[in-house]
Scaffold this motif. Structure first.
Motif, PDB file in Angstrom:
ATOM      1  N   SER A 115       0.790  -1.195   0.187  1.00  0.00           N
ATOM      2  CA  SER A 115      -0.006   0.051  -0.040  1.00  0.00           C
ATOM      3  C   SER A 115       0.768   1.190  -0.160  1.00  0.00           C
ATOM      4  O   SER A 115       0.366   2.274  -0.063  1.00  0.00           O
ATOM      5  CB  SER A 115      -0.908   0.051   1.345  1.00  0.00           C
ATOM      6  OG  SER A 115      -1.654  -0.960   1.119  1.00  0.00           O
ATOM      7  N   LEU A 116       2.216   1.259  -0.049  1.00  0.00           N
ATOM      8  CA  LEU A 116       3.089   2.296   0.246  1.00  0.00           C
ATOM      9  C   LEU A 116       2.860   2.942  -1.499  1.00  0.00           C
ATOM     10  O   LEU A 116       3.056   2.402  -2.209  1.00  0.00           O
ATOM     11  CB  LEU A 116       4.671   2.047   0.576  1.00  0.00           C
ATOM     12  CG  LEU A 116       4.612   1.338   2.028  1.00  0.00           C
ATOM     13  CD1 LEU A 116       6.096   1.181   1.990  1.00  0.00           C
ATOM     14  CD2 LEU A 116       4.511   2.505   2.922  1.00  0.00           C
ATOM     15  N   PRO A 117       2.768   4.379  -1.561  1.00  0.00           N
ATOM     16  CA  PRO A 117       3.088   4.759  -2.614  1.00  0.00           C
ATOM     17  C   PRO A 117       4.407   4.768  -3.165  1.00  0.00           C
ATOM     18  O   PRO A 117       5.301   4.171  -2.639  1.00  0.00           O
ATOM     19  CB  PRO A 117       2.899   6.514  -2.227  1.00  0.00           C
ATOM     20  CG  PRO A 117       3.338   6.445  -0.800  1.00  0.00           C
ATOM     21  CD  PRO A 117       2.989   5.240  -0.014  1.00  0.00           C
ATOM     22  N   GLY A 129      10.549   4.890  -3.991  1.00  0.00           N
ATOM     23  CA  GLY A 129      11.573   5.617  -4.320  1.00  0.00           C
ATOM     24  C   GLY A 129      12.497   6.187  -3.301  1.00  0.00           C
ATOM     25  O   GLY A 129      13.893   6.116  -3.457  1.00  0.00           O
ATOM     26  N   GLN A 130      12.240   6.298  -2.174  1.00  0.00           N
ATOM     27  CA  GLN A 130      13.118   6.846  -1.038  1.00  0.00           C
ATOM     28  C   GLN A 130      13.791   5.562  -0.726  1.00  0.00           C
ATOM     29  O   GLN A 130      14.986   5.829  -0.374  1.00  0.00           O
ATOM     30  CB  GLN A 130      12.316   7.462   0.078  1.00  0.00           C
ATOM     31  CG  GLN A 130      11.523   8.739  -0.466  1.00  0.00           C
ATOM     32  CD  GLN A 130      10.437   9.357   0.747  1.00  0.00           C
ATOM     33  OE1 GLN A 130      10.281   8.540   1.706  1.00  0.00           O
ATOM     34  NE2 GLN A 130      10.057  10.467   0.682  1.00  0.00           N
ATOM     35  N   ILE A 147      19.430   2.979  -0.559  1.00  0.00           N
ATOM     36  CA  ILE A 147      19.985   1.614  -0.965  1.00  0.00           C
ATOM     37  C   ILE A 147      21.133   2.258  -1.747  1.00  0.00           C
ATOM     38  O   ILE A 147      22.093   1.691  -1.732  1.00  0.00           O
ATOM     39  CB  ILE A 147      19.151   0.671  -1.343  1.00  0.00           C
ATOM     40  CG1 ILE A 147      18.342   0.262  -0.180  1.00  0.00           C
ATOM     41  CG2 ILE A 147      20.250  -0.481  -1.807  1.00  0.00           C
ATOM     42  CD1 ILE A 147      17.324  -0.633  -0.921  1.00  0.00           C
ATOM     43  N   ALA A 148      20.807   3.192  -3.089  1.00  0.00           N
ATOM     44  CA  ALA A 148      21.677   3.390  -4.070  1.00  0.00           C
ATOM     45  C   ALA A 148      22.953   4.420  -3.388  1.00  0.00           C
ATOM     46  O   ALA A 148      23.923   4.198  -3.637  1.00  0.00           O
ATOM     47  CB  ALA A 148      20.962   4.154  -5.063  1.00  0.00           C
ATOM     48  N   ILE A 149      22.584   5.123  -2.622  1.00  0.00           N
ATOM     49  CA  ILE A 149      23.611   6.211  -1.864  1.00  0.00           C
ATOM     50  C   ILE A 149      24.637   5.243  -1.123  1.00  0.00           C
ATOM     51  O   ILE A 149      25.769   5.194  -1.305  1.00  0.00           O
ATOM     52  CB  ILE A 149      22.877   6.876  -0.886  1.00  0.00           C
ATOM     53  CG1 ILE A 149      22.163   8.185  -1.576  1.00  0.00           C
ATOM     54  CG2 ILE A 149      23.980   7.801   0.031  1.00  0.00           C
ATOM     55  CD1 ILE A 149      21.343   8.983  -0.861  1.00  0.00           C
ATOM     56  N   ILE A 150      24.257   4.041  -0.386  1.00  0.00           N
ATOM     57  CA  ILE A 150      24.997   3.075   0.244  1.00  0.00           C
ATOM     58  C   ILE A 150      26.013   2.396  -0.744  1.00  0.00           C
ATOM     59  O   ILE A 150      27.198   2.377  -0.485  1.00  0.00           O
ATOM     60  CB  ILE A 150      24.420   2.334   1.307  1.00  0.00           C
ATOM     61  CG1 ILE A 150      23.642   3.204   2.224  1.00  0.00           C
ATOM     62  CG2 ILE A 150      25.427   1.320   1.759  1.00  0.00           C
ATOM     63  CD1 ILE A 150      22.963   2.085   3.238  1.00  0.00           C
TER      64      ILE A 150
END
Length: 248
Positions: free
Chosen positions: A154-156, A161-162, A167-170
């Protein structure tokens, strides 16, 4: 007289082309020494190259599970040897172990979040905000009333994206940093070099000494968490799929 001189010249010329006795003797001595030394050289076994043996070429696997009696359990040893010797190298093993480490960390975070949701420790009881998304009318209380799987569904899109951005930053940090510093002076990113991805982000605020025992403990906890979150999600999505019957 001429005949006698001719005979003497003929004998002298013949003796010049004849081998001397001393030279022949020395040659025979050398030949005998060679023949005597040859059997000893032939008898000496040629040293076998160490690289041919399987023990020398096999890549040791860190993280074998200890068992009773001091023996270690290494599940998938045949596949490990193929991936690190025939199909890859020692750097392949480093990448595989780093991949398992990252999956274990993700599974440990997932199990904690899943348990918090089941125990009622949800954001509707913690956050001062009522809504997760005001524009889409999604409340924390509505998500808490669902099971964890339905709440995730149910998450938008912005929430997904957040999570992806975090994860991408890490991952980008590990790809571009070496020993805690940005490797701007290297032509190839550290994460793209052979054996560059190890799962070590250099983040240790408590200054804990990371030895082999702690590394093994983290791997084992990650493996247990991967089994746990898989079983929990399966039991939530497919009722009765959990393999162990419960007495209640």
């Amino acid at each position: 007289m001429k005949v006698a001189l001719s005979l003497l010249a003929l004998v002298a010329s013949a003796s010049a082309f004849a081998p001397s006795a001393s030279l022949g003797a020395s040659r025979s001595v050398l030949r005998m020494s060679d023949e005597e030394a040859a059997p000893e050289e032939a008898a000496a076994p040629a040293p076998a190259p160490a690289a041919v043996s399987s023990k020398a070429t096999s890549v040791p696997c860190f993280g074998a599970a200890p068992f009773f009696g001091g023996n270690d359990i290494f599940v998938g040893k045949t596949e490990w040897d193929l991936l690190t010797t025939k199909w890859g190298s020692a750097e392949t093993g480093t990448y595989l172990r780093a991949s398992e480490l990252k999956h274990g960390r993700s599974a440990m975070i997932a199990t904690v979040g899943y348990a918090f949701h089941k125990l009622g420790l949800t954001l509707d009881n913690i956050s001062p905000h009522e809504y997760l998304s005001v524009t889409q009318n999604i409340k924390f209380a509505d998500l808490a009333a669902m099971n964890p799987v339905d709440a995730m569904k149910s998450l938008p899109v912005e929430s997904w994206g957040q999570m992806f951005a975090a994860i991408a930053i890490i991952e980008i940090y590990e790809m571009t940093h070496s020993k805690g510093k940005l490797a701007y002076d290297e032509t190839v990113a550290p994460g793209l070099q052979p054996g560059g991805l190890t799962g070590d982000l250099g983040w240790n605020p408590l200054k804990i000494t990371v030895d082999d025992r702690r590394r093994l403990v983290e791997l084992q906890n990650g493996r247990a968490a991967m089994f746990a979150i898989t079983a929990w999600v399966s039991a939530e999505c497919i009722p009765g799929s959990f393999p162990l019957p419960l007495p209640w």
